[in-house]
Design an enzyme around this catalytic site. Structure first.
Site, mmCIF file in Angstrom:
data_model
loop_
_atom_site.group_PDB
_atom_site.id
_atom_site.type_symbol
_atom_site.label_atom_id
_atom_site.label_comp_id
_atom_site.label_asym_id
_atom_site.label_seq_id
_atom_site.Cartn_x
_atom_site.Cartn_y
_atom_site.Cartn_z
ATOM 1 C CG ASP A 362 -2.250 0.688 1.001
ATOM 2 O OD1 ASP A 362 -2.234 1.926 1.129
ATOM 3 O OD2 ASP A 362 -3.287 0.060 0.694
ATOM 4 C CG ASP A 363 0.491 5.990 1.225
ATOM 5 O OD1 ASP A 363 1.495 6.299 0.576
ATOM 6 O OD2 ASP A 363 -0.307 6.823 1.695
ATOM 7 N NE ARG A 439 -2.984 13.688 0.326
ATOM 8 C CZ ARG A 439 -3.111 12.490 0.905
ATOM 9 N NH1 ARG A 439 -4.183 11.767 0.705
ATOM 10 N NH2 ARG A 439 -2.179 12.035 1.706
ATOM 11 C CE LYS A 470 -6.247 0.638 -1.067
ATOM 12 N NZ LYS A 470 -6.024 0.270 0.324
ATOM 13 C CD1 TRP A 471 -7.662 5.663 -8.846
ATOM 14 C CD2 TRP A 471 -6.413 4.840 -10.500
ATOM 15 N NE1 TRP A 471 -7.474 6.659 -9.763
ATOM 16 C CE2 TRP A 471 -6.705 6.180 -10.803
ATOM 17 C CE3 TRP A 471 -5.642 4.110 -11.411
ATOM 18 C CZ2 TRP A 471 -6.267 6.802 -11.968
ATOM 19 C CZ3 TRP A 471 -5.213 4.723 -12.566
ATOM 20 C CH2 TRP A 471 -5.520 6.057 -12.826
ATOM 21 C CG ASP A 472 -6.593 5.674 -1.768
ATOM 22 O OD1 ASP A 472 -7.761 6.087 -1.742
ATOM 23 O OD2 ASP A 472 -5.921 5.437 -0.733
ATOM 24 C CG ASN A 474 -6.847 8.977 0.267
ATOM 25 O OD1 ASN A 474 -7.774 8.359 0.766
ATOM 26 N ND2 ASN A 474 -5.770 8.373 -0.199
ATOM 27 C CB CYS A 520 -9.300 2.664 -2.628
ATOM 28 S SG CYS A 520 -9.020 3.241 -0.943
ATOM 29 C CG ASP A 542 -9.638 3.756 5.292
ATOM 30 O OD1 ASP A 542 -9.486 2.816 4.486
ATOM 31 O OD2 ASP A 542 -9.132 4.876 5.111
HETATM 32 C C1 DGJ Z 1 -6.947 5.496 2.232
HETATM 33 C C2 DGJ Z 1 -7.341 4.071 1.989
HETATM 34 O O1 DGJ Z 1 -8.692 3.889 2.272
HETATM 35 C C3 DGJ Z 1 -6.472 3.136 2.820
HETATM 36 O O2 DGJ Z 1 -6.867 1.804 2.617
HETATM 37 C C4 DGJ Z 1 -5.031 3.339 2.462
HETATM 38 O O3 DGJ Z 1 -4.790 2.912 1.153
HETATM 39 C C5 DGJ Z 1 -4.653 4.795 2.650
HETATM 40 N N1 DGJ Z 1 -5.534 5.659 1.939
HETATM 41 C C6 DGJ Z 1 -3.227 5.027 2.201
HETATM 42 O O4 DGJ Z 1 -2.884 6.343 2.302
#
Ligand code: DGJ
Length: 734
Positions: A362-363, A439, A470-472, A474, A520, A542
């Site tokens: 992941d990250d 950000r 995994k394409w996030d 945030n 995501c 999460d």
């Molecule tokens: C938010 C995601 O929902 C988490 O699962 C994880 O990937 C974090 N971002 C990583 O910054």
């Protein structure tokens, strides 16, 4: 005025001339047929009819949407349908909520659409009614599509607005995907609502007269899919009429429920044109995303089953549509950003031993990612954490028999990143409104941003053996400015962004057809059919605390198939551990969809690892049922402190039941005497014999019952302690 001639039409009954349509008839009933009397069209699914009538004046009217047999409704419909058009516009009497609002070059804002012609075409293999409407004065065309997904009781609606003017522009101020009209009645709306760490919560409300709007203005999908189910007030459960829908769009969306006083209910869905305008140059057109709508007479359960079958079999990307979703390990909740090569290799070795199939980093893996506010945007491997690039880790993961996946968040960047330092103008911003956010969101509407992301992600995937992305995302939209936008295009940025996002994912999928994609967005912030036609599965929250997860997952499964629902074994809310439920319970909860693990398995004891290995082996056995079976949600956690789900094979020969209990019932208490001692199954063959056994207990030979008994009488509720669970296998018995 139109009322009586139309009523006369309808009273004469409907005569079809099926020969007109090119689509093959099923069960002797053509899916789409032209009707002569009344003049119009019928679109049939397995158990619904959608009827359009073309009035003598050339207006296209949605005369009926409901059960296959519509004769009884004809007269009543004639009384109300004349007020709402198939494509309701701004113009004329405002008795309806408009789906299309435009401004012509001379400032006129009224549209007046009339029927030009209709035809049946094939779109992606399915018969589709294409109705062409033209404005009576201006050279503007609106083409309205209805695609018939007969097997699933689903229609897909969308529109194309075309400016046929050779000289003048038209501004589109609103363009919904479609509108449906339900017969005069009072209705109950079922919706999902949520926020980060609390997604997909189910709500019900009476639609009182007026307009109810569900919407999203932040690109975050409101932490639930743009989904609805509506049923007549007072009905519910597994029987009775339900209209349902889900929108194929990941940007800002809107669902509107316009309940007229003592009248019909109009439902619209589409792009939220809040702060959005689209200019159509001469000859240009704008196509809306699709709105999937459906009708069933099998209650909310039928709606859930039809919609999720439609998604699983026709919407999810074809590349992996039929493939079993792998068992995943994702280390994020074990170590957040604090990762390095040797630690990941150690985790991978443990993960492989218990049966994990996909190991996802992941990250935290890329240059400059020291904390959650730096590095985002520079998609280059951190050479301190990973001195051999990703190669050594991937090689080891593959040697252990697993595939390798990685996390990215392409649409955002941190101000503390090389990318921002080089291109401060690439983020959405207004120069006069300095932002304090660390950000920022990239302006994906800009061609150079699109090109950068395509090139850097292509490089990442080309140079490394990556099987899973995994394409996030945030971030929330804010201060959506595009200072150097082409003149007049500033307010198209939100739709252009999503258009380019889709183009980006589509191009990557074409270049790397075997790669799995996970959607995501701070948990479940982007689960909609637009994204899920490009992503194979989704991270839905999460909040991984198993007890909370019972609600989140139950809600999610109202609108999305289990094969898209990734769930991890780890008891955390965000990044904080909560009082742990047993490992056994956590596994059983995570098995409801696509099983994953994200706990720090380095800390697991020998017996924990042995339990995990047994659970994963069991999951692999029941995976075809969980991921492809028909889901019956037997007991809702929103109604009691229990939950039970049953996944049944397509031939009803076998099933798996998952039951959970959150709190203990006091013996002899009211609750325990109110039928809660019994669990009735569904979807079995009444006269077939089934063995019911506990999956975890290989020594359990189980009990044998007829399907009729299991469905009518049921089995005893199998649990009575808090935070307990059981998985039952229902197999054919001699
Ligand atoms: C938010 C995601 O929902 C988490 O699962 C994880 O990937 C974090 N971002 C990583 O910054």
């Amino acid at each position: 005025m139109l009322r009586s001639p139309l009523a006369k039409f309808l009273m004469t009954g409907i005569s079809l001339f099926a020969a007109f349509h090119p689509a093959a008839a099923q069960d002797g009933v053509p899916p789409i047929a032209r009707t002569r009397s009344p003049d119009g069209w019928l679109v049939k699914t397995r158990s619904s009819t959608y009827q359009l009538v073309i009035t003598a004046g050339g207006t296209v009217v949605p005369a009926f949407y409901g059960p296959g047999e519509q004769a009884g409704y004809q007269k009543r419909n004639a009384e109300w349908t004349t007020r709402i058009d198939e494509v309701p516009v701004r113009g004329g009497f405002p008795f309806k909520t408009p789906a299309v609002e435009v401004v012509f070059a001379d400032g006129v804002r009224n549209l007046d659409l009339k029927y030009e012609h209709g035809e049946v075409v094939r779109v992606e293999g399915s018969p589709t009614l294409k109705i062409t409407l033209r404005d009576t004065h201006y050279p503007l065309e609106v083409v309205s599509y209805i695609r018939d997904l007969r097997e699933f009781n689903v229609l897909e609606k969308w529109m194309v607005i075309r400016n046929l003017d050779k000289k003048n522009e038209v501004t589109v101020e609103n363009a919904m995907s479609g509108s449906i009209v339900l017969p005069k009645n009072q209705y109950t709306l079922t919706q999902l609502a949520g926020k980060p760490l609390n997604e997909f919560q189910l709500y019900e409300s009476l639609l009182s007269p007026g307009l109810k709007v569900l919407e999203n203005k932040t690109f975050k999908s409101s932490f639930n899919p743009p989904w609805f189910a509506v049923r007549p007030y007072g009905s519910g459960g597994t029987q009775g009429p339900v209209w349902f829908g889900s929108l194929h769009y990941s940007g800002n969306w809107r669902l509107e429920f316009d309940q007229q006083f003592d009248g019909p209910l109009q439902i619209l869905g589409g792009v939220n044109f809040w702060d959005t305008r689209v200019r159509l140059h001469p000859g240009a057109s704008y196509q809306t995303p699709k709105l999937a709508v459906g009708y069933t007479d099998q209650g909310l359960e039928g709606a859930q089953q039809d919609l999720t079958a439609y998604i699983r079999k026709t919407v999810l990307p074809e590349a992996h549509r039929e493939d079993p979703r792998p068992v995943i390990f994702n280390g994020y909740y074990a170590s957040a950003l604090h990762i390095n090569e040797s630690q990941q290799i150690a985790l991978a070795r443990k993960a492989a031993r218990i049966g994990v199939e996909m190991f996802v980093v992941d990250d935290g893996w890329f240059k400059g990612r020291e904390d959650p506010n730096s590095g985002l945007g520079d998609w280059v491997v951190d050479s301190v954490k990973f001195p051999h690039g990703l190669t050594a880790l991937i090689r080891e993961v593959n040697r252990l028999g697993m595939q390798f996946g990685i996390w990215v968040e392409p649409e955002n960047l941190d101000m503390n990143s090389d990318l921002f330092r080089a291109h401060p103008d690439w983020v959405l911003h207004d120069p006069t409104r300095p932002s304090t956010a660390k950000r920022r969101m990239l302006n994906l509407a800009k061609p150079e941003v699109y090109d950068y992301l395509l090139a850097s992600l292509t490089k990442l995937l080309r140079e490394n053996d990556i099987a899973y992305l995994k394409w996030d995302q945030n971030n929330f939209l804010s201060a959506v400015g595009w200072p150097d936008a082409p003149k007049g295009e500033e307010r198209a940025v939100l739709v252009d962004y999503i258009h380019n996002l889709y183009r980006l994912v589509d191009t990557l999928r074409k270049r790397f057809p075997n790669v799995w994609f996970e959607s995501c967005s701070s948990g479940g912030g982007r689960v909609d059919l637009g994204m899920m036609s490009r992503m194979d599965l989704a991270w839905i929250s999460d909040n991984t605390y198993a007890l909370n997860r019972l609600f989140i997952q139950y809600g999610y499964l109202s609108a999305m198939p289990a094969s898209t629902m990734l769930s991890f074994v780890v008891d955390k809310i965000g990044n904080i551990y909560r009082p742990a439920t047993s490992l056994d319970f956590r596994f059983d909860v995570a098995m409801m969809g696509v099983l994953g693990i994200s706990d720090n398995i380095m800390n697991w004891s020998k017996s924990d690892l042995a339990l995990a290995a047994r659970k994963i082996a069991l999951y692999k056995q029941i995976r075809p049922l969980v991921q492809k079976g028909t889901l019956y949600r037997l007991v809702s956690p929103f109604e009691t402190n229990r939950e039970a789900l049953q996944y049944v094979s397509s031939d009803s020969s076998s099933a798996v039941v998952m039951a959970y209990q959150m709190a203990k019932y006091l013996p002899q208490s009211q609750l325990s005497s109110r039928g809660s001692e019994v669990l009735r199954l569904r979807g079995l063959k009444p006269s077939a014999r089934y063995r019911v056994s506990r999956a975890a207990d290989t020594g359990d030979s189980g009990t044998v019952h007829e399907g009729g008994f299991l469905m009518q009488v049921g089995i005893g509720w199998p649990l009575n302690t808090e935070d307990s669970s059981v998985i039952l296998r229902i197999t054919p018995a001699a």
